[in-house]
Structures are given as structure tokens and as C-alpha cells.
Write an enzyme that holds these catalytic residues in place. Structure first.
Site, PDB file in Angstrom:
ATOM      1  N   SER A 680       0.804  -1.226   0.000  1.00 49.43           N
ATOM      2  CA  SER A 680       0.000   0.000   0.000  1.00 49.43           C
ATOM      3  C   SER A 680       0.835   1.273   0.000  1.00 49.43           C
ATOM      4  O   SER A 680       0.279   2.370  -0.117  1.00 49.43           O
ATOM      5  CB  SER A 680      -0.942   0.000   1.211  1.00 49.43           C
ATOM      6  OG  SER A 680      -0.209  -0.007   2.410  1.00 49.43           O
ATOM      7  N   LYS A 723      -6.555   3.536   8.682  1.00 46.24           N
ATOM      8  CA  LYS A 723      -5.612   4.483   8.069  1.00 46.24           C
ATOM      9  C   LYS A 723      -6.173   5.895   8.078  1.00 46.24           C
ATOM     10  O   LYS A 723      -5.474   6.867   8.417  1.00 46.24           O
ATOM     11  CB  LYS A 723      -5.282   4.043   6.653  1.00 46.24           C
ATOM     12  CG  LYS A 723      -4.465   2.757   6.566  1.00 46.24           C
ATOM     13  CD  LYS A 723      -4.210   2.360   5.122  1.00 46.24           C
ATOM     14  CE  LYS A 723      -3.376   1.096   5.036  1.00 46.24           C
ATOM     15  NZ  LYS A 723      -3.126   0.670   3.642  1.00 46.24           N
TER      16      LYS A 723
END
Length: 797
Positions: A680, A723
């Protein structure tokens, strides 16, 4: 080698023997497991098949040194070597001649020794005396064979047919159970007459030992005969008592009455009555009778067809769940749905739910609340570290100490056939030579099969279909696919700071006040103080550490009140450091200006989301690419993919096409001691590289996450909720996410959704104007408009 004289020497592989000796002319087969010994054998086979075997003085020494090994041994020829599956081997050797080690080397891959041949010394021995000594040895050996039934009488013929006296001595010494020290003395003796006399002495001593053993065996046999006589007398006494009518209702009849009253099928009742019949035929004091009694007691303890009345009051169940836990709406909705179906269809069997989430998010406690809400008995089984399949299915009842598995033991503990059974930490099951517990759970958790679950101890079918199973795990990665397929997975995400505040106010603080003997008016913690504890003293997904810090405050308050320092404590934010010490976690500082080659990425860890900076520095060089920061293979591959993409777009990006030849690139992830991996960070690395190569600063209020391909496509990632929560805490206002993750915005907390600016994208080119602080430089592709706060907050509509 066999023709070497005494004064000559040679270096050859050395193999230390543990508890064994080999004599010249003898064949010996033994197992070799030590790596150094296996290497010595391999070296011998590669050379001339000759090896020096010497016994070590203490068999308990795993890595012997020169002082631990006898220097007199036997040079042998390796006749046969058989590899085994556990990195060892079985070897057959033939003794050639005795030898002495002048020196040994124990430092290399295998032991070596410089050996010289050791022949018998000449002596003046009359033929008559020699014959007498030999005959005496043969006579004693014959007597030894008669007293030891394990030895074959044909062995005597083997030595009678060989005229070599040295062979006779070696044969007897090799085949009689002398101690290692005595065999070594025989091996080291160089005078034949002395060797014969020593052998006579040792054989006489061994015969004395065998005679004593025979006397002990006869005494033991006599004791056994006496016990058998007492057994027959007791049996006769029982018959006499039965004839006189003096016997009362024994335990056999009690077992029959209890089994007849059990609400079980005829198959189970017949099996149990058969065991009772076996018990009645067992003699008094029989160990088999004790095994059968233990088995019957367990079977009678099982609550056959006994069930608790399950509640179907949805309002009451909802109130219990809300009172015990704040949030966790998905889990609560699932339980209410289950109860609603149960109300409309009472014949529905038990359920199976897997609660997955970080530590401290309330998985086990929500399972306990579900038991209260459904009015089921609760059984908690911890599976963390379980390696033995018998822990699930039980042991066969014929084994000593056998017992049923944890599933049946939980049913007995609950005294109900429809409990709520919590299988805690199912992702931490292990497997070894004792079996795979997760495979044993396949039948247990399958609603189509567990209606006739068979425990190895019971050997009877038991219906587990009414049990409500709830499993908990921190991750699904380590759960076998076949087992995971049987479970309905419900994820418990990390708590937001506001959720932690409500949990602390409603549950943790009252619980800890009560535990520490404090009243509500003796300890008060303001909301701002609780927020300070959450942000400054804990950094976790759950609330376990938060509860620990609140307990510290309670202990401090109890000490102050008990010491009469004050009558109550009202904790404000400015008093936190005096009670809990210096702040452990300082708030991530928001940079005030844009910088070149520095990008804020978003990462997901076991304790929630984190903001992860990526730094890129470009200097003149020869095209080296250096990656630092304790990175995993996947993250390194993402960096290489970003470099390749930039090379393919160098001209449109305004970058020197030969940068990969004349520039050195250093990519660093701070907090280098923390392992990092995952795809990511691909878009983060790519933007940082573009910024460093073009000299364009990156906006300090932008964070991003997404996997990148060689063509610049941005692929979806996981952990978006955690996140974005980390980005919100860090003061970031714009977050670039993959376009495929736009649908996940619905799962994000309402406060976070409205506080962040989301820019979904499917290609790196489309977000350069958003990420880089430049004055509308065209990249050839127009950037998409960012998702406004109103649009994000209206996702549900």
C-alpha cells in the site's frame, strides 16, 4: 591401511561412540545422529571406507572434546550405510585392528585423529597355560549363554570353530554385557595372557550378577502366585456371601438404574449397559474395572438432552448488549437477527460466528454478553497454543489418564446441551506430530455434521447442533481455509478516540472505581482528562491499555485517600503528568511547510493505523537505488515498480530520461527498527520520487495510500478505516485513496468522513496536481475533482 605397522601413523575420520565398543574382527550396527559423526562417516565413504571408532568416557556428553574420548579404539571398515528421515543414518562397520590416537582434532566439520596401529606384544606363554585359559573362558561363556535366554547357543559354535585366540576374546567381549570401562580395559590390554585372565574375571563377575537376578525373579514369581491365590480366595468369599444373602445392591446395579433413566437413544443405552455388563465380570481390584467405572461416570455426567430455555425477547437482548458494550453495531445487529429468526422458527439449530479484530476490542467480552442476552450457559475454551488433536476429540479410554476432549468437557461443565461456547484465539492453534487440532474442529463447527459428533473417549454420537459457537481471532490469515469457510466472519475494527471516551466513561471507569473501592464522588475524571489519557498514554486499537491506565489513576487516588492526603480526586488534564508520569505518545506534529521528496503515507498495523513518512533523496551518482528502513520484500518490490513507472513517463513528467544512470536514489522509511511490509505504500513512494526528481515540493497536508503497478494504475488496499483515522488524528485534511476503495468510505467513522477531503484515483497521473505543490503544471491528464465533505458525509444517502 590394514598393512600399516605400529610405528606408522595416518590421519583418518574419528567417530566417538556413546556406550558402545567395537573389537577387531567384529561386526557392529548402530545409529548415528550427531552431525559431526555423520560428516565423519561421509568423509570415510568418500575416501577408503576406513574410520577410527573410539568410545567416549561419558555418554551424556553431547559435544565431546579430546579429553572426553578414549585414545585406544578400533580402525573399522564401513560395510553399509543407510540414511534415515531424521537427518541421521544407520551404519554397519567391521573391526579391522586396534589403534591408538596420537592426537585428535575436534574443531572441524568432523573429528579426525592421527592413529597408529596397536598390535599385541610378544610374550612367553606356554601352550598348556594358554589352552587352560581359553578353555576356562569358553566354559564360563557357555554357562553365561545357559543363564541368559536372550543369547543364542549357536554363538558358542562360532568361536569353537575359529582357532584364533584373539578372535575368541574379541567375540566374547563383544557379545557379553560388560560395562564400557571393562570393555575398554580388554581393548587396551596388549598382552594376550593378561587379556584372557581379565576376561575370566569379568565372566565370573557377570555370572554372579545373573545368579542374583535369577533369585530375585523367582522371589517375584512367588509373590505373583501368592496374589493369584488371594484372588481366588476372594472370589470364593464373594460367592459364599451371595449364597448367604449378605450382599447389598452394588455399584453395578446403581449404574444400570442411572443408565435406564437417561433420556438417550436405544443405541447409546445399549452401549452403556454393555459396559456395565463388562464391569460386572471384572475381578475385584482389576485395573480394567477402574477404567470402565471412569468411563461410565463421564457418560453419566453428560447432560443428555438437557437444554436451557433460550430467551427470544429482542428488546431485552438489545438492552443487555447496549449496556455491556458501546458501539459494535454489526455484532449486535447479527445477534438480534439470530434471535428474531429463533422467535419465528424455534426449531433452528445453533449458530457459528467468528469475531475478528485487534487485541482489546472486546471480542471475548461481547461473547459473554451474547450468552446473557440469549440466556445460554457460557463455556469459554482457550485454544491458544493447543497442539494436540486429542485436546479437541479426547483420548481413547484405554489409555492411562484418558479424558474427553475440551468440547465434551465444556458440555459437562455447562450442564446443558445448548450452551454458548466461546472458542478463544482460534487463529493461534498449532500442529505437530500429535495431530492438527484445526482439522478436528472441522466436524465440530460444521452445522451439517456436528449432529453426531463422536469424541474418542465417549465413542458415542453426541448432538452439538444446538450449541451456539463463537470463535475469536486477531487475524484470519492463520486460520485454515476449510475452517474459515464454516464461519461467518464479523470484523471488529479499531475504536475511534470518541468511542474510547464513551467506553471509558460508561464501562471502564465505573468498573475500576468499584474494583478499587472508590465511590463516584471520591474519583472524578473529566472528559478532557480522559481524552488526554487516550491520546497521550495509549496507542492501541482496543481499550485494554486504556483500562490499565485508568486503573493506575484509581490506585493513585486510593493511595491519596487512604493516606489522608485528600478526601477526593478530581483529575483534570493539567494534572495528568503528576499522576501518570510524562506523556508516552506525543501527537504527530503537522509540518507547516511543503518539502521536496517527503510524503506522508498511511499504514495499518496490529494496533491500528499509523502515518508513515517516506523520504527520498536524489544525488549525483551512477544509478544506485538504496532502500532503508527494515523493509519487507513486497515493499521493496513496490519501490522498484515506482522507479520503472517514472522511467516510462520521464519526458511527460519533466524528468531526465537518464536519471536511473546518473543519479543515486535513496528511499528511506523512518523508524528503521520497526519492520514494514505491504504494497500500500506504492503510490507514496512514487509521488516522493517524482517530487525529488523534479524538485517540486509535496503538499504537507496530504496523505495517500494505494498499491501501484508498472503502468501507474492504483490498486485497492485494506485497513482504510484505521488508516483514515490515523490521518485525521495527525491533522491531515486531504487523503488520496484508490478509486476501488471509494465504496469503503461508508464504513468510516462519521467524524472522520466529515473531517477529511478524499481524492479517489485509479492512476498516479490523475493526482499529481493534488499531491504536488505546483502552479497547475500540465501532466497531460486532468486531475479528478476531489470528493467534497458533503459528498462523503452523504455516502449513506
Amino acid at each position: 591401511m590394514s598393512d600399516i605397522i605400529e610405528n606408522e601413523s595416518r590421519i583418518m575420520p574419528l567417530l566417538p561412540l556413546r556406550g558402545l565398543s567395537v573389537f577387531p574382527g567384529m561386526l557392529l550396527t548402530f545409529d548415528v545422529e550427531r552431525s559431526a559423526s555423520v560428516a565423519a562417516l561421509d568423509a570415510s565413504v568418500r575416501a577408503d571406507h576406513l574410520i577410527f571408532l573410539a568410545a567416549q568416557k561419558d555418554i551424556a556428553t553431547d559435544v565431546p572434546e579430546e579429553k572426553d574420548i578414549y585414545h585406544v579404539g578400533t580402525v573399522c571398515r564401513v560395510r553399509q550405510q543407510l540414511r534415515q528421515s531424521h537427518n541421521g543414518c544407520r551404519v554397519m562397520v567391521e573391526g579391522l585392528f586396534k589403534a591408538r590416537a596420537l592426537s585428535m582434532d575436534t574443531e572441524g566439520k568432523y573429528y579426525t585423529a592421527r592413529v597408529t596401529r596397536l598390535d599385541d606384544k610378544p610374550e612367553k606363554l606356554s601352550a598348556v597355560r594358554k589352552e587352560a585359559l581359553v578353555r576356562s573362558c569358553l566354559s564360563l561363556f557357555n554357562e553365561y549363554l545357559q543363564m541368559n535366554p536372550d543369547m543364542m547357543n549357536e554363538q558358542l559354535l562360532n568361536i569353537l570353530s575359529n582357532p584364533d585366540i584373539s578372535f575368541v576374546v574379541s567375540y566374547i567381549a563383544q557379545n557379553v554385557h560388560f560395562s564400557l570401562e571393562d570393555k575398554q580395559k580388554l581393548l587396551e590390554e596388549q598382552y594376550l595372557s593378561r587379556r584372557l585372565m581379565l576376561l575370566n574375571k569379568l565372566l565370573n563377575n557377570e555370572l554372579d550378577i545373573l545368579a542374583i537376578e535369577k533369585e530375585l525373579n523367582e522371589a517375584t514369581q512367588e509373590q505373583v502366585n501368592r496374589s493369584q491365590r488371594e484372588y481366588y480366595l476372594r472370589e470364593e468369599m464373594k460367592i459364599i456371601q451371595a449364597e448367604l444373602g449378605e450382599d447389598s445392591l452394588d455399584d453395578v446395579e446403581e449404574y444400570r438404574e442411572k443408565i435406564s433413566a437417561l433420556p438417550v437413544s436405544e443405541e447409546i443405552r445399549a452401549k452403556l449397559l454393555k459396559e456395565v455388563s463388562r464391569l460386572s465380570k471384572q475381578p475385584f481390584g482389576s485395573s480394567e474395572a477402574a477404567v470402565i467405572r471412569g468411563y461410565l461416570d463421564v457418560c453419566l455426567d453428560i447432560p443428555w438432552n438437557q437444554m436451557t430455555q433460550e430467551t427470544v425477547d429482542l428488546k431485552k437482548a438489545r438492552k443487555i448488549l447496549d449496556d455491556d458494550h458501546f458501539g459494535l453495531e454489526k455484532v449486535k445487529e447479527r445477534i438480534i437477527e439470530y434471535l428474531a429468526v429463533k422467535k419465528l422458527s424455534p426449531e433452528i439449530k445453533g449458530g457459528l460466528i467468528c469475531l475478528v479484530g485487534p487485541p482489546g476490542t472486546g471480542k471475548t467480552s461481547i461473547a459473554m454478553s451474547i450468552a446473557r442476552a440469549t440466556n445460554r450457559k457460557l463455556v469459554r475454551i482457550s485454544l491458544g497454543g493447543v497442539h494436540d488433536e486429542a485436546e479437541i476429540r479426547g483420548h481413547r479410554k484405554t489409555y492411562i489418564g484418558a479424558m474427553p476432549g475440551r468440547i465434551i468437557s465444556g458440555i459437562i461443565q455447562a450442564k446443558s446441551c445448548n450452551p454458548l461456547m466461546v472458542l478463544d484465539e482460534i487463529d493461534k492453534l498449532g500442529s505437530d506430530y500429535r495431530g492438527d487440532p484445526s482439522a478436528a474442529l472441522l466436524e465440530t463447527l460444521d452445522g451439517e455434521q456436528n449432529g453426531s459428533f463422536r469424541d474418542n473417549f465417549l465413542e458415542l454420537p453426541f448432538d452439538l447442533s444446538h450449541v451456539f459457537f463463537i470463535t475469536t481471532a486477531n487475524t484470519t490469515d492463520t486460520i485454515p481455509r476449510a475452517l474459515l469457510d464454516r464461519m461467518e466472519v464479523i470484523e471488529l475494527s479499531s475504536y475511534t478516540d470518541e468511542e474510547k471516551l464513551q467506553i471509558a466513561k460508561r464501562h471502564l471507569l465505573p468498573k475500576q472505581r468499584k474494583k478499587h473501592g472508590l465511590r463516584a464522588n471520591q474519583l472524578k475524571i473529566s472528559d478532557d482528562a480522559l481524552r488526554g489519557i487516550i491520546s497521550g498514554y495509549t496507542r492501541e486499537s482496543g481499550v485494554r491499555l486504556l483500562e490499565r491506565e485508568i486503573a493506575r489513576v484509581c490506585r493513585r487516588a486510593a493511595a491519596m485517600i487512604a493516606g489522608e492526603e485528600c478526601k477526593s480526586l478530581n483529575l483534570k488534564p493539567d494534572k495528568l503528568e503528576s499522576v501518570l508520569g510524562p506523556v508516552k505518545f506525543k501527537k504527530d506534529e503537522q509540518r507547516s511547510q511543503d518539502e521536496v521528496g517527503l510524503v506522508r503515507g498511511l499504514a495499518y498495523t496490529s494496533v491500528g493505523g499509523e502515518v508513515l513518512d517516506v523520504e527520498v533523496s536524489v544525488v549525483e551518482g551512477s544509478g544506485k537505488l538504496e532502500l532503508t528502513g527494515n523493509l519487507g520484500d513486497v515493499m521493496k518490490e513496490s519501490a522498484h515498480a515506482a522507479v520503472t513507472y517514472i522511467r516510462s513517463r520521464a519526458e511527460k513528467l519533466g524528468i531526465d530520461p537518464d536519471f536511473y544512470k546518473n543519479k543515486d536514489i535513496h528511499i528511506h522509511f523512518p523508524e528503521g527498527a520497526v519492520p514494514k511490509d505491504g504494497p500500500s505504500a506504492g503510490i507514496t513512494v512514487c509521488i516522493a520520487l517524482i517530487s525529488a526528481l523534479t524538485g517540486t515540493p509535496v503538499r504537507h497536508d496530504v496523505a495517500m495510500t494505494g498499491e501501484i503497478t508498472l503502468r501507474g494504475r492504483v490498486l485497492p488496499i485494506g485497513g482504510l478505516r484505521e488508516k483514515t483515522m490515523a490521518a485525521y488524528r495527525s491533522g491531515i485534511r486531504t487523503v488520496i485513496i484508490p478509486a476501488d476503495n471509494a465504496s469503503d468510505l461508508e464504513e468510516i467513522d462519521q467524524t472522520v468522513r466529515c473531517g477529511l477531503h478524499f481524492v479517489p484515483t485509479d492512476h498516479v497521473d490523475k493526482v499529481l496536481d493534488v499531491a504536488l505543490a505546483r502552479e497547475n503544471e500540465s501532466t497531460g491528464v486532468a486531475a479528478p475533482p476531489p470528493v467534497s465533505k458533503k459528498e462523503v458525509c452523504a455516502v449513506r444517502q
